[in-house]
Design an enzyme around this catalytic site. Sequence first.
Site, PDB file in Angstrom:
ATOM      1  N   GLU A  11       0.736  -1.205  -0.014  1.00 47.23           N
ATOM      2  CA  GLU A  11      -0.014  -0.005   0.021  1.00 47.23           C
ATOM      3  C   GLU A  11       0.803   1.140  -0.086  1.00 47.23           C
ATOM      4  O   GLU A  11       0.834   2.185   0.857  1.00 47.23           O
ATOM      5  CB  GLU A  11      -1.049   0.083   1.220  1.00 47.23           C
ATOM      6  CG  GLU A  11      -2.021  -1.203   1.144  1.00 47.23           C
ATOM      7  CD  GLU A  11      -2.706  -1.065   2.267  1.00 47.23           C
ATOM      8  OE1 GLU A  11      -2.876  -0.467   3.152  1.00 47.23           O
ATOM      9  OE2 GLU A  11      -3.910  -2.108   1.975  1.00 47.23           O
ATOM     10  N   GLU A  15      -4.091  -8.750  -1.681  1.00 46.78           N
ATOM     11  CA  GLU A  15      -4.656  -8.596  -0.304  1.00 46.78           C
ATOM     12  C   GLU A  15      -6.320  -8.148  -0.426  1.00 46.78           C
ATOM     13  O   GLU A  15      -6.388  -7.183  -1.154  1.00 46.78           O
ATOM     14  CB  GLU A  15      -3.987  -7.735   0.465  1.00 46.78           C
ATOM     15  CG  GLU A  15      -4.462  -7.801   1.763  1.00 46.78           C
ATOM     16  CD  GLU A  15      -3.726  -6.677   2.776  1.00 46.78           C
ATOM     17  OE1 GLU A  15      -2.571  -6.515   2.592  1.00 46.78           O
ATOM     18  OE2 GLU A  15      -4.550  -5.907   3.414  1.00 46.78           O
TER      19      GLU A  15
END
Length: 424
Positions: free
Chosen positions: A233, A336
């Site tokens: 991220e 994810e």
Amino acid sequence: MKRTITVACIMLAGSLLALNASAQKKATYSAKSKSVKVYVTEKGTDNRMTAAGTLTFEAKPQPVETEVAVFVDPSKTFQTMLGIGGALTDASAETFYKLPKDKQQEILTAYYSKTKGIGYSFGRTNIQSCDFSSDSYSYIKEGDKALKTFDISHDEKYRIPFIKEVIASAGGKLNLFVSPWSPPGWMKTNNDVLHGGHLKKEDDQSWANFYVKFINAYEKAGIPIWGLSVQNEPMATQTWESCIYTAEEERDFVKNYLGPTLQKSGLSGKKLIVWDHNRDLMYQRASTILEDPGAAKYVWGVGYHWYETWTHAGMNFENERLVHQTFPNINLVFTEGCPEGFDPNKLDDWSLGEKYGYSMINDFNAGTVAWTDWNVLLDEKGGPNHVGNFCFAPVHADTQTGKITYTNSYYYIGYFSWRDLQQF
């Protein structure tokens, strides 16, 4: 009845697709007289991947519009699937070892057995700590740019033995990729392992060397590493471990440091994944990196998550398609996803699995080659998690009582990952 038909159709389609390889060798293909096993997962019943008999294909004329039908063209094939699995985090490992031995074995069988479970063959784990760790930690001491103090002994208590048990349960092979949540705080512009910040330019090479140290240490410990992502991220400033890279920063780090360092260290065969964040900025990131030949030559795939829905928008599958269409030689990997905001009263909520089914069908249709859930196992609180970011997993264990709860997410994922499909 409608739900049962839907599941049965998915199984029939999967069964026919499994016959594609042999079908392409023939001038014509017919499913007539071939049989398939049918399994059902149905809301409001006890059916959870329950055997529902065997069907035999018969010749069928033109269907009418009111009939439910699935059409399969064996001559038309798409991407080759590499695997489906989940993340083997500190939280999963710690929860696992708080359980009795028989419960541990039950979970390993349920996930990784090819005959008695859903046959996971793919996985992810964290480099250093992440939010799903009991605390923040590093493998090196403060200021050690040369990485002379590098030591993974922290992971030897829970995570390394857990991953080794998983690999054994998967038949000795698991495609495992690794991801950092943050460099050590002193390598970052905010001098904090948490709360974002950028990698300091003067620490680019030390951080690139860090990946090599980690991969070599894990492989020495008996855990083969299949691939890695650059950063989890990279556009999120989180209250937990996080680090920001703009598209240009990630491109230049791959081109000038990480790619060459992996190559010089004999690790060029590891699959390098960029982005590893939500679908919303996926095309912008991919195009910035992959349109630069110097960076693109090191990149195997583009990873993505499903959390773009935090804006209350839907899942942005169109960006996946755009990346796949524009860069057809680059692999798409779901790296994810999980339902957030853990609530123990919602462990039986049917919508948990429906989100997985909706995402996986669309992701595979967009060209995705591998799909990775988040934590494979969490405790009765949706953790452990050192910042209170508790979430759902397909399987939860009550560490006080030893009770194992399989949410219907486990069964939805199972329809896609179940290895027995290959035998039909």
